[in-house]
Design an enzyme around this catalytic site. Structure first.
Site, PDB file in Angstrom:
ATOM      1  N   ARG A   1      12.303  -0.114  -1.751  1.00  0.00           N
ATOM      2  CA  ARG A   1      13.081  -0.152  -2.931  1.00  0.00           C
ATOM      3  C   ARG A   1      13.851  -1.361  -3.156  1.00  0.00           C
ATOM      4  O   ARG A   1      14.311  -1.900  -4.244  1.00  0.00           O
ATOM      5  CB  ARG A   1      13.750   1.180  -2.817  1.00  0.00           C
ATOM      6  CG  ARG A   1      12.882   2.306  -3.218  1.00  0.00           C
ATOM      7  CD  ARG A   1      13.819   3.661  -3.078  1.00  0.00           C
ATOM      8  NE  ARG A   1      12.959   4.828  -3.564  1.00  0.00           N
ATOM      9  CZ  ARG A   1      11.946   5.418  -2.803  1.00  0.00           C
ATOM     10  NH1 ARG A   1      12.246   5.305  -1.627  1.00  0.00           N
ATOM     11  NH2 ARG A   1      11.463   6.380  -3.017  1.00  0.00           N
TER      12      ARG A   1
ATOM     13  N   GLU B   1      16.784   7.170  11.198  1.00  0.00           N
ATOM     14  CA  GLU B   1      16.959   8.499  11.496  1.00  0.00           C
ATOM     15  C   GLU B   1      15.706   9.419  11.736  1.00  0.00           C
ATOM     16  O   GLU B   1      15.569  10.196  12.202  1.00  0.00           O
ATOM     17  CB  GLU B   1      17.904   9.352  10.450  1.00  0.00           C
ATOM     18  CG  GLU B   1      17.436   9.270   9.045  1.00  0.00           C
ATOM     19  CD  GLU B   1      17.649   8.040   8.070  1.00  0.00           C
ATOM     20  OE1 GLU B   1      17.602   8.226   6.935  1.00  0.00           O
ATOM     21  OE2 GLU B   1      17.772   6.847   8.548  1.00  0.00           O
TER      22      GLU B   1
END
Length: 181
Positions: free
Chosen positions: A74, A111
């Protein structure tokens, strides 16, 4: 409604994606609407011109951004627009094996897994001021890896720019320069 509040209404959240236990914040709806996309870019540019560049000048550094580094994927959507408005070059940071030629590498953990980022060795000259751009900072692993690549090139991260931050994960604590979100 403020610009920031309007942008936040566009975010979409997806539970348990890309894996169980993750609440994914998707900023793509902001980009689908030309008005909110322009509001986003205008807010980022305003911050850069009123905060980042004056801070660089006070620090005695060249008061311009030479390159904008966009993180896979992105950051590729935001980075070129910001670079063009700054009169700077754009450099992509990609996942391992996606760039031709000789590359520098940095491994990172996020994560939901680990990966390797790469940047082409000839992407920027040493001594450049760099802005790193991505859509979101969570643990800070991918952004810190991009910062490591910039340092390997002999350049300086002037600032990290994100659309969304998840403060509970304390990602900004792993960064070597100020962050804006």
């Amino acid at each position: 409604m403020s610009d920031i509040e309007l942008l936040k209404t566009k975010f979409q959240y997806h539970e348990n994606w890309p894996k169980q236990g993750i609440l994914f914040c998707d900023v793509m709806p902001v980009l689908r609407d030309p008005i909110t996309f322009e509001i986003l870019i205008t807010n980022i540019m305003s911050h850069i011109f009123t905060q980042t560049l004056p801070r660089l000048a006070k620090e005695g550094s060249e008061s311009r951004i030479n390159y904008v580094v966009g993180l896979d994927a992105r950051g590729f959507l935001l980075g070129p627009i910001i670079a063009q408005r700054l009169g700077a070059g754009f450099v992509p940071v990609r996942k391992r094996g996606k760039l031709p030629g000789e590359c520098v590498q940095a491994t990172f953990t996020k994560e939901y897994g680990s990966d390797v980022f790469e940047m082409q060795k000839d992407a920027m000259p040493s001594g450049s001021n760099v802005l790193i751009v991505d859509d979101l900072i969570a643990t800070g692993g991918s952004a810190a890896a991009a910062g490591s690549l910039v340092r390997q090139m002999g350049s300086k991260v002037a600032e990290y720019v994100f659309v969304v931050s998840i403060p509970a994960l304390k990602g900004a604590s792993s960064l070597d320069a100020p962050e804006y979100q």
